[in-house]
Design a protein around this motif. Structure first.
Motif, PDB file in Angstrom:
ATOM      1  N   PRO A  40       0.814  -1.210   0.000  1.00  0.00           N
ATOM      2  CA  PRO A  40       0.000   0.000   0.000  1.00  0.00           C
ATOM      3  C   PRO A  40       0.853   1.268   0.000  1.00  0.00           C
ATOM      4  CG  PRO A  40       0.079  -0.913   2.205  1.00  0.00           C
ATOM      5  CD  PRO A  40       0.814  -1.875   1.310  1.00  0.00           C
ATOM      6  N   LYS A  41       0.283   2.321  -0.540  1.00  0.00           N
ATOM      7  CA  LYS A  41       0.913   3.641  -0.457  1.00  0.00           C
ATOM      8  C   LYS A  41       0.688   4.199   0.942  1.00  0.00           C
ATOM      9  CE  LYS A  41       0.128   4.953  -5.276  1.00  0.00           C
ATOM     10  NZ  LYS A  41      -0.600   5.896  -6.162  1.00  0.00           N
ATOM     11  N   THR A  45      -3.777   5.707  -0.256  1.00  0.00           N
ATOM     12  CA  THR A  45      -4.549   6.215  -1.394  1.00  0.00           C
ATOM     13  C   THR A  45      -4.515   5.253  -2.569  1.00  0.00           C
ATOM     14  OG1 THR A  45      -2.614   7.399  -2.229  1.00  0.00           O
ATOM     15  CG2 THR A  45      -4.108   8.621  -0.758  1.00  0.00           C
ATOM     16  N   GLY A  46      -3.848   4.116  -2.373  1.00  0.00           N
ATOM     17  CA  GLY A  46      -3.694   3.129  -3.435  1.00  0.00           C
ATOM     18  C   GLY A  46      -2.554   2.207  -3.085  1.00  0.00           C
ATOM     19  N   GLY A  47      -1.915   1.663  -4.108  1.00  0.00           N
ATOM     20  CA  GLY A  47      -0.824   0.736  -3.879  1.00  0.00           C
ATOM     21  C   GLY A  47       0.184   0.770  -5.007  1.00  0.00           C
ATOM     22  N   ILE A  48       1.273   0.053  -4.813  1.00  0.00           N
ATOM     23  CA  ILE A  48       2.337  -0.069  -5.810  1.00  0.00           C
ATOM     24  C   ILE A  48       2.607  -1.548  -6.038  1.00  0.00           C
ATOM     25  CG2 ILE A  48       4.782   0.363  -6.336  1.00  0.00           C
ATOM     26  CD1 ILE A  48       3.170   2.926  -6.389  1.00  0.00           C
ATOM     27  N   ILE A  49       2.788  -1.920  -7.303  1.00  0.00           N
ATOM     28  CA  ILE A  49       3.163  -3.284  -7.676  1.00  0.00           C
ATOM     29  C   ILE A  49       4.355  -3.188  -8.624  1.00  0.00           C
ATOM     30  CG2 ILE A  49       2.475  -5.380  -8.898  1.00  0.00           C
ATOM     31  CD1 ILE A  49      -0.465  -4.594  -8.218  1.00  0.00           C
ATOM     32  N   ILE A  50       5.352  -4.027  -8.403  1.00  0.00           N
ATOM     33  CA  ILE A  50       6.440  -4.202  -9.366  1.00  0.00           C
ATOM     34  C   ILE A  50       6.189  -5.553 -10.022  1.00  0.00           C
ATOM     35  CG2 ILE A  50       8.930  -4.346  -9.756  1.00  0.00           C
ATOM     36  CD1 ILE A  50       8.082  -1.646  -8.623  1.00  0.00           C
ATOM     37  N   ALA A  51       6.120  -5.559 -11.344  1.00  0.00           N
ATOM     38  CA  ALA A  51       5.790  -6.778 -12.082  1.00  0.00           C
ATOM     39  C   ALA A  51       6.848  -7.069 -13.134  1.00  0.00           C
ATOM     40  CB  ALA A  51       4.430  -6.631 -12.749  1.00  0.00           C
ATOM     41  N   ARG A  52       7.029  -8.360 -13.397  1.00  0.00           N
ATOM     42  CA  ARG A  52       7.973  -8.779 -14.426  1.00  0.00           C
ATOM     43  C   ARG A  52       7.288  -9.836 -15.289  1.00  0.00           C
ATOM     44  NH1 ARG A  52      13.839 -11.360 -13.196  1.00  0.00           N
ATOM     45  NH2 ARG A  52      12.515 -12.916 -12.231  1.00  0.00           N
ATOM     46  N   CYS A  53       6.821  -9.409 -16.455  1.00  0.00           N
ATOM     47  CA  CYS A  53       6.106 -10.275 -17.374  1.00  0.00           C
ATOM     48  C   CYS A  53       5.865  -9.477 -18.660  1.00  0.00           C
ATOM     49  CB  CYS A  53       4.774 -10.725 -16.775  1.00  0.00           C
ATOM     50  SG  CYS A  53       3.629  -9.372 -16.408  1.00  0.00           S
ATOM     51  N   PRO A  54       5.375 -10.100 -19.711  1.00  0.00           N
ATOM     52  CA  PRO A  54       4.995  -9.337 -20.900  1.00  0.00           C
ATOM     53  C   PRO A  54       3.825  -8.393 -20.590  1.00  0.00           C
ATOM     54  CG  PRO A  54       5.254 -11.667 -21.432  1.00  0.00           C
ATOM     55  CD  PRO A  54       5.301 -11.544 -19.939  1.00  0.00           C
TER      56      PRO A  54
END
Length: 95
Positions: A40-41, A45-54
């Motif tokens: 979460p931020k 107020t929301g969130g953060i995601i780090i993603a590794r994919c197409p």
């Protein structure tokens, strides 16, 4: 790699009602090896995601998020190339 910034569009009471389903969705994305880190931020107020994919895989997964299905959050996706990392994250470096 992608940074996804979620921004809530509804009151936190509505987010809280969707939270358990959202966490299950997160767990499934981790199990698939798509997400690297999330949280979460502050303030909430929301969130953060780090993603590794197409990108198409990421877009499909984001569309399946209970927050997205309920219209409770917007998603801002930024692609980047991880050129430098700390030692324990060397597996995430990209050419």
């Amino acid at each position: 790699m992608f940074v996804v910034s979620l921004n809530y569009k509804v009151p936190l009471t509505e987010i809280d009602q969707l939270q358990a389903a959202h966490v299950e969705w997160l767990k499934a994305c981790y199990a698939e090896g798509i997400f690297v880190v999330s949280g979460p931020k502050k303030p909430r107020t929301g969130g953060i995601i780090i993603a590794r994919c197409p990108r198409d895989v990421l877009d499909a997964r984001l569309a399946a998020d209970p927050f997205a299905k309920a219209g409770a959050a917007d998603y801002d996706v930024t692609e980047f190339v991880a050129r430098m990392t700390t030692g324990e994250l060397d597996d995430f470096k990209e050419a």
